[in-house]
Enzyme design. Structure first.
Site, short mmCIF file in Angstrom:
data_model
loop_
_atom_site.label_atom_id
_atom_site.label_comp_id
_atom_site.label_asym_id
_atom_site.label_seq_id
_atom_site.Cartn_x
_atom_site.Cartn_y
_atom_site.Cartn_z
N GLU A 90 11.27 27.71 -28.91
CA GLU A 90 10.14 27.62 -27.98
C GLU A 90 10.72 27.54 -26.57
O GLU A 90 11.34 26.56 -26.20
CB GLU A 90 9.30 26.38 -28.34
CG GLU A 90 8.20 26.07 -27.38
CD GLU A 90 7.34 27.29 -27.04
OE1 GLU A 90 6.82 27.94 -27.97
OE2 GLU A 90 7.20 27.60 -25.84
N SER A 91 10.49 28.62 -25.82
CA SER A 91 11.16 28.73 -24.52
C SER A 91 10.78 27.63 -23.54
O SER A 91 11.62 27.17 -22.76
CB SER A 91 10.89 30.11 -23.91
OG SER A 91 9.48 30.32 -23.79
N HIS A 102 14.55 38.51 -34.60
CA HIS A 102 15.54 37.52 -35.07
C HIS A 102 16.52 38.10 -36.09
O HIS A 102 16.38 37.82 -37.29
CB HIS A 102 14.81 36.37 -35.78
CG HIS A 102 13.93 35.54 -34.91
ND1 HIS A 102 14.41 34.46 -34.19
CD2 HIS A 102 12.61 35.61 -34.65
CE1 HIS A 102 13.41 33.90 -33.54
NE2 HIS A 102 12.31 34.58 -33.80
N CYS A 118 14.44 36.23 -29.17
CA CYS A 118 13.07 35.72 -29.07
C CYS A 118 12.93 34.73 -27.90
O CYS A 118 12.95 35.16 -26.76
CB CYS A 118 12.63 35.15 -30.41
SG CYS A 118 10.84 35.08 -30.57
N ARG A 163 5.24 36.22 -23.09
CA ARG A 163 5.35 35.33 -24.25
C ARG A 163 4.18 35.58 -25.22
O ARG A 163 3.09 35.93 -24.78
CB ARG A 163 5.30 33.86 -23.81
CG ARG A 163 6.48 33.44 -22.97
CD ARG A 163 6.34 32.00 -22.50
NE ARG A 163 6.28 31.07 -23.60
CZ ARG A 163 5.37 30.11 -23.74
NH1 ARG A 163 4.41 29.96 -22.85
NH2 ARG A 163 5.40 29.31 -24.78
N GLU A 180 19.29 37.00 -36.79
CA GLU A 180 19.96 35.86 -37.45
C GLU A 180 19.21 35.40 -38.70
O GLU A 180 19.74 34.64 -39.50
CB GLU A 180 20.14 34.70 -36.45
CG GLU A 180 18.89 33.89 -36.10
CD GLU A 180 17.97 34.57 -35.07
OE1 GLU A 180 18.21 35.74 -34.72
OE2 GLU A 180 17.02 33.89 -34.61
#
Ligand code: GLN
Length: 200
Positions: free
Chosen positions: A52-53, A178, A83, A112, A180
């Site tokens: 969450e930025s 993502h 992200c 966002r 990852e």
């Protein structure tokens, strides 16, 4: 490979840190979680995870790493953001919460939560010409979209409707999705190649 392997950090204030550490280690990097300025000093590269930025922004200021990270970005340290990490690397953040700041570095504006509440998460196969075949299986979770791409930034991938979801600028790399969370390590390899080129 400790010793010869480049030390890369994963910003570990919040988000999916472990998945990045695992992928980087599997690629032979000396990957460490990073929360403090002193830890930042020893890095050859940094990954900013998904999460969450707005929280990452607040915590990075509270931990005193926001300015040092901006300094390292300006000095050319390779950084890969996924992200929320892409949001942190964007020069401009649209639909930010009040007072939210990014580290910046990539000449883009990102929006966002751009897919709205109806389609919060989805997966798709994405052509990424710079990575060749096969397409990347991309996982999007409350993902941002790159709305404006400035002159210095390069688009690496777009959705079929043209929305930009992967960009690169110099030593900075960012994806809306993502890798990852999948077994496709090609974006992480690309980041580590940049790290190797800078450290050589
Ligand atoms: N919506 C989140 C944000 O604004 C990003 C989501 C993610 O990293 N999966 O930071």
């Amino acid at each position: 490979m400790a010793g010869s392997a480049p030390r890369v950090g994963v910003l570990a204030l919040q988000g999916d840190v472990r998945e990045h550490l695992r992928m980087l280690e599997a690629l032979g990097a000396d990957a460490v979680p990073v929360r403090r300025e002193a830890e930042l000093d020893r890095l050859a590269g940094l990954v900013i995870p998904g999460g969450e930025s707005s929280v990452m922004d607040k915590l990075s200021r509270a931990f005193g790493v926001a300015e040092p990270i901006r300094g390292r970005i300006a000095a050319g340290m390779p950084v890969y953001g996924t992200c929320a990490g892409l949001i942190m690397l964007a020069d401009t953040v649209l639909d930010a919460i009040e007072g939210q700041r990014s580290f910046g570095g990539i000449d883009i504006a990102v929006r966002r939560n751009a897919f709205g509440s109806q389609v919060e998460s989805f997966e798709t196969d994405l052509e990424v010409p710079a990575l060749g075949d096969p397409p990347v299986h991309a996982v999007f979770i409350r993902a941002p979209v790159v709305e404006t791409v400035g002159e210095s930034a390069n688009v690496l991938a777009s959705l079929p409707d043209g929305r930009v979801v992967a960009v690169e600028q110099g030593n900075l790399l960012g994806t809306s999705f993502h890798p990852e969370m999948t077994s496709d390590d090609r974006f992480h390899r690309r980041f580590l190649e940049t790290v190797a080129a800078v450290t050589a």
